[in-house]
Design an enzyme around this catalytic site. Structure first.
Site: not given
Ligand code: ATP
Ligand code: MG
Length: 561
Positions: A38, A265, A275
């Site tokens: 996102e 994760r 984020k």
């Molecule tokens: P937040 O939940 O902090 O707002 P997010 O993880 O939802 O952030 P996205 O931009 O939606 O952020 O993430 C894009 C992709 O990266 C998603 O498929 C998510 O599962 C993966 N991702 C995000 N954080 C991690 C992490 N700490 N470890 C592994 N994959 C991750």
């Molecule tokens: Mg997300």
């Protein structure tokens, strides 16, 4: 379909699943995966795990990985984040091909598919307030109650949904909901919201075209299906959403039904990965920017001096599992250290200078010494460093009185200057406050470069020639937080490390570093690995960031403490 020659060797559980599918003839093309960020912030090291996983799976099995922006919440998203994410994925070494995908490209199709749900009696417009929806939803132990709007007719729903789109209703006054099961054990199936009204926003891709936006749980499976994704890899918190992911795909007309597989994760100690929290660190000024070298963002790590290869190696080492885990910072640091120990040229830099005057060295003479770029790798060639009468050494390399074990310069004692001569300290000069500000020394002309027979010198110290030195600011970094799991307690901000940045002005570097480029890493002898910052410091002096120390001294401190 077969595994590709020379492709990354993936042997985690997801690779095994794909191997099985190939063996059983269930996967007839190369797998198509996607990385779906996102654009509401910069990418961090956790995203790197997901990027490496998705692109490596595609490469290993001869498929393709899409980059798709999951851009359904315009109030938090921006074009700045879109470009930063693209730059980061490219920098990390991955290529998603000529087309970049946006969920917003599918808004029209998503709207049509929502109408299909309505026509089949699978969705309805609900006028309950957000509070009422929560109230009707029930709990884990108690079934929910059906909304009084659940049995609206198809025509009424189609009309209301069209009027939602046309902008007739205010934000929050109604939503489109899936008509699934208010008694489902899985709460995500209790008539989830599929569309909501958002008037305020100017969307970075679609401008003012839309005032209703599809929810993630509706958008994501359909975007996957429209792109022909075969495996939708996501983190474990989406496991409970999988039944809804499947429900959506089973109830609308889409070309295929991707398989969702969850993995755990990445959590990294002494930092945060959410984020929302990273955004707060930036907007509240706890760090300078998204690319502050203390941030766990890819932009921050890059600016700090981490190589893309070291981050890919880190992702390879941590692997892909379903187990909850928290990785020590030392694992990441080890990857960059291993990379730099081999590849980084050596330089001399004095971080806390102490002036040394060699009384018996000619006033206007400069000798240019030829020294190796890397002592273990003659192939890297050599460089020239100037030697002259006035030098700087580190303050901590001199003690007036020192314990017997102290191997550096002491009053009346001798030390070797790295690649240079042996010097002896004859006299200490103090400033008005009594602080030592200069050492008067003698050099021994017979000792250049080699230890003469039988001579016992306590140690070797690094130095730079004062006349030729480049003045610089050097930034030493420590953990951003003082506790391993800042997110575990309530207030993560209260565990910020006030000493995470030690900015040293008035450092002196050997002259060749004037031309150092950002991103080019060096080992400063005895003090660590450094890289020039992308921004100049005050008065236009160059700034160097310490990427990492030479050894993991931090682990030791923690154990002692
Ligand atoms: P937040 O939940 O902090 O707002 P997010 O993880 O939802 O952030 P996205 O931009 O939606 O952020 O993430 C894009 C992709 O990266 C998603 O498929 C998510 O599962 C993966 N991702 C995000 N954080 C991690 C992490 N700490 N470890 C592994 N994959 C991750
Ligand atoms: Mg997300």
């Amino acid at each position: 379909m077969a595994e590709q020659q020379g492709a990354p060797k993936s042997d985690h559980f997801i690779a095994k699943i794909i191997r099985e599918e190939i063996a059983e003839g269930r996967l007839l093309t190369g797998p198509v995966t996607r990385f779906p960020p996102e654009p509401n912030g910069y990418l961090h090291i956790g995203h790197a795990k997901s990027i490496c996983l998705n692109f490596d799976i595609a490469k290993t099995f001869g498929g393709h990985c899409n980059l798709r922006f999951d851009d359904t919440n315009p109030s938090k998203e921006s074009e700045e984040f879109v470009s930063a994410i693209e730059a980061d994925v490219r920098w990390l070494g991955f290529d998603w091909g000529p087309e970049t995908f946006f969920a917003s490209d599918y808004f029209e199709q998503l709207y049509e598919l929502a109408c299909e749900l309505i026509r089949n009696g699978d969705a309805y417009v609900c006028d309950l307030t957000a509070d009422q929806v929560r109230d009707y939803r029930g709990t884990l132990t108690e079934a929910g109650r059906e909304s009084p709007f659940r049995n609206r007719t198809v025509d009424e729903n189609l009309d209301l949904f069209a009027r939602m789109r046309a902008g007739e209703f205010a934000d929050g006054s109604c939503v489109l909901r899936g008509r699934i099961d208010m008694a489902a054990a899985n709460m995500n199936l209790r008539d989830p919201a599929l569309y909501r009204i958002r008037h305020c926003a100017q969307h970075h891709q679609t401008g003012e075209q839309w005032c209703i936006y599809p929810m993630y749980d509706f958008t994501h499976p359909i975007s996957d299906a429209l792109e022909g994704i075969t495996h939708s890899l996501c983190t474990l918190e989406f496991e409970d959403h999988r039944p809804l992911y499947n429900w959506v795909l089973d109830h609308v007309s889409v070309p295929c039904h991707p398989r969702q597989i969850e993995f755990s994760r990445l959590n990294l100690e002494y930092t945060v990965m959410s984020k929302r929290k990273l955004t707060e660190l930036v907007t509240q000024g706890h760090v300078d920017s998204w690319d502050d070298p203390r941030m766990p963002t890819l932009a921050g790590l890059r600016r700090r001096g981490y190589s893309a290869a070291s981050i890919r190696e880190f992702c390879r080492r941590i692997g892909v599992t379903r187990a909850d885990n928290s990785v020590e910072m030392g694992v990441l640091e080890d990857c960059i250290r291993q990379d730099l120990n081999v590849g980084a040229a050596r330089r001399m830099a004095v971080l806390r200078p102490l002036k040394v005057t060699l009384e018996n060295y000619p006033e206007d003479e400069t000798e240019w010494l030829t020294v190796p770029e890397h002592p273990q790798d003659p192939g890297m060639g050599s460089r020239q460093i100037p030697f002259s009468r006035v030098l700087y050494i580190e303050q901590e390399d001199f003690r007036e009185q020192a314990p017997r074990k102290y191997k550096r310069l002491v009053s009346g004692g001798e030390v070797r200057l790295r690649y240079g001569y042996v010097i002896r300290c004859d006299e200490i000069v103090r400033d008005a406050t009594g602080e030592i500000c200069e050492l008067i020394c003698h050099y021994d002309v017979a000792t250049l470069g080699a230890d003469p027979e039988g001579r016992k010198v306590r140690g070797v110290v690094h130095w730079v020639s004062a006349e030729h030195a480049v003045a610089a600011t050097v930034q030493l970094y420590d953990r951003l937080f003082t506790v391993a799991m800042p997110e575990a307690g309530g207030d993560y901000l209260s565990t910020l490390n006030p000493q995470s940045l030690d900015s040293l002005n008035g450092c002196f570097l050997e002259p060749s570093l004037a031309e150092a480029l950002p991103g080019q890493a060096y080992q400063f002898e005895r003090t660590g690995y450094f890289c020039r910052d992308s921004k100049q410091g005050e008065n236009d002096v160059p700034v160097f960031n310490r990427i990492v120390t030479l050894r993991d001294s931090w682990a030791k401190i923690v154990r002692k403490g």
